[in-house]
Design a protein around this motif. Structure first.
Motif, mmCIF file in Angstrom:
data_model
loop_
_atom_site.group_PDB
_atom_site.id
_atom_site.type_symbol
_atom_site.label_atom_id
_atom_site.label_comp_id
_atom_site.label_asym_id
_atom_site.label_seq_id
_atom_site.Cartn_x
_atom_site.Cartn_y
_atom_site.Cartn_z
ATOM 1 N N LYS A 137 -35.253 -0.659 -8.838
ATOM 2 C CA LYS A 137 -35.013 0.570 -9.345
ATOM 3 C C LYS A 137 -35.901 1.351 -10.363
ATOM 4 N N ALA A 138 -36.196 0.521 -11.443
ATOM 5 C CA ALA A 138 -37.083 0.829 -12.597
ATOM 6 C C ALA A 138 -38.402 1.196 -11.933
ATOM 7 N N ASN A 188 -39.356 2.092 -8.961
ATOM 8 C CA ASN A 188 -39.118 3.347 -7.916
ATOM 9 C C ASN A 188 -38.968 4.461 -9.059
ATOM 10 N N GLU A 189 -38.411 4.641 -10.162
ATOM 11 C CA GLU A 189 -38.448 5.538 -11.030
ATOM 12 C C GLU A 189 -39.597 5.925 -11.846
ATOM 13 N N LEU A 229 -41.906 7.674 -8.959
ATOM 14 C CA LEU A 229 -41.086 8.924 -8.758
ATOM 15 C C LEU A 229 -41.551 9.930 -10.140
ATOM 16 N N LYS A 230 -41.540 9.389 -11.448
ATOM 17 C CA LYS A 230 -41.761 10.350 -12.337
ATOM 18 C C LYS A 230 -43.393 10.469 -12.605
ATOM 19 N N ARG A 238 -25.977 12.955 -16.742
ATOM 20 C CA ARG A 238 -26.421 13.152 -15.479
ATOM 21 C C ARG A 238 -25.820 14.343 -14.416
#
Length: 187
Positions: free
Chosen positions: A91-92, A94-95, A98-99, A177
């Protein structure tokens, strides 16, 4: 000796299957340090490792009725710890990807002035999101994110448990969020 320990573990797992909280606590006491050490070796973060330990034992408790007494409990919880750690790392990663993609696209398709305006809007929105948090939660969030304090340091300074700090941070991030989703047209 090993067989006695094995028998004892099976007995505890059997009791845990029946919802015995004392058996759960004994298994937690027996293995949480090992799971923490393993988690920190994978995640390289005290907070993430502590969270992983909590998540492992939460999953054990929630799935206690389906435990296999004949299966090694230790192997079972190490497998859970590894899988959850890999999920966190994926997840980290992928973030980060993405960023980088978002940053690259915004640099490519927008002029610098436009980007600076959007960044200012984001910062203003972030301040509003923090401002709408309840006072204690806002304080904990700022101590963690602005001052860079660990959950343990925050708990000691405020005289509250690490779990309370973790729960308040989780609620703060969830609330923020939600706030950002309501205001995503600005971003």
């Amino acid at each position: 000796m090993l067989e006695a320990a094995n028998h004892s573990e099976k007995l505890l797992v059997s009791e845990l299957k029946n919802g015995n909280e004392k058996a759960f606590r004994q298994l937690f006491d027996l293995y949480h340090q090992d799971i923490y050490g393993y988690s920190i070796s994978l995640l390289k973060s005290k907070e993430a490792a502590e969270e992983n330990v909590q998540d492992v034992f939460m999953k054990v408790w929630l799935n206690r009725e389906s435990l296999d007494i004949e299966q090694s409990f230790k192997a079972y919880i190490f497998t859970i710890a590894r899988n959850q750690a890999f999920n966190v790392l994926n997840k980290a990663a992928n973030e980060v990807v993405l960023k980088e993609a978002v940053f690259y696209e915004s640099q490519k398709s927008h002029e610098y002035g436009d980007y600076a305006i959007r960044e200012a809007d984001c910062k203003k929105l972030q301040k509003q999101a923090i401002k709408q948090l309840p006072p204690k939660r806002r304080q904990i969030f700022k101590m963690s994110r602005k001052k860079g304090m660990s959950y343990e340091e925050i708990s000691q300074e405020l005289g509250i448990s690490i779990n309370t700090v973790r729960n308040q941070m989780s609620k703060a991030l969830e609330s923020m969020r939600g706030f950002f989703q309501l205001h995503d047209e600005i971003i």
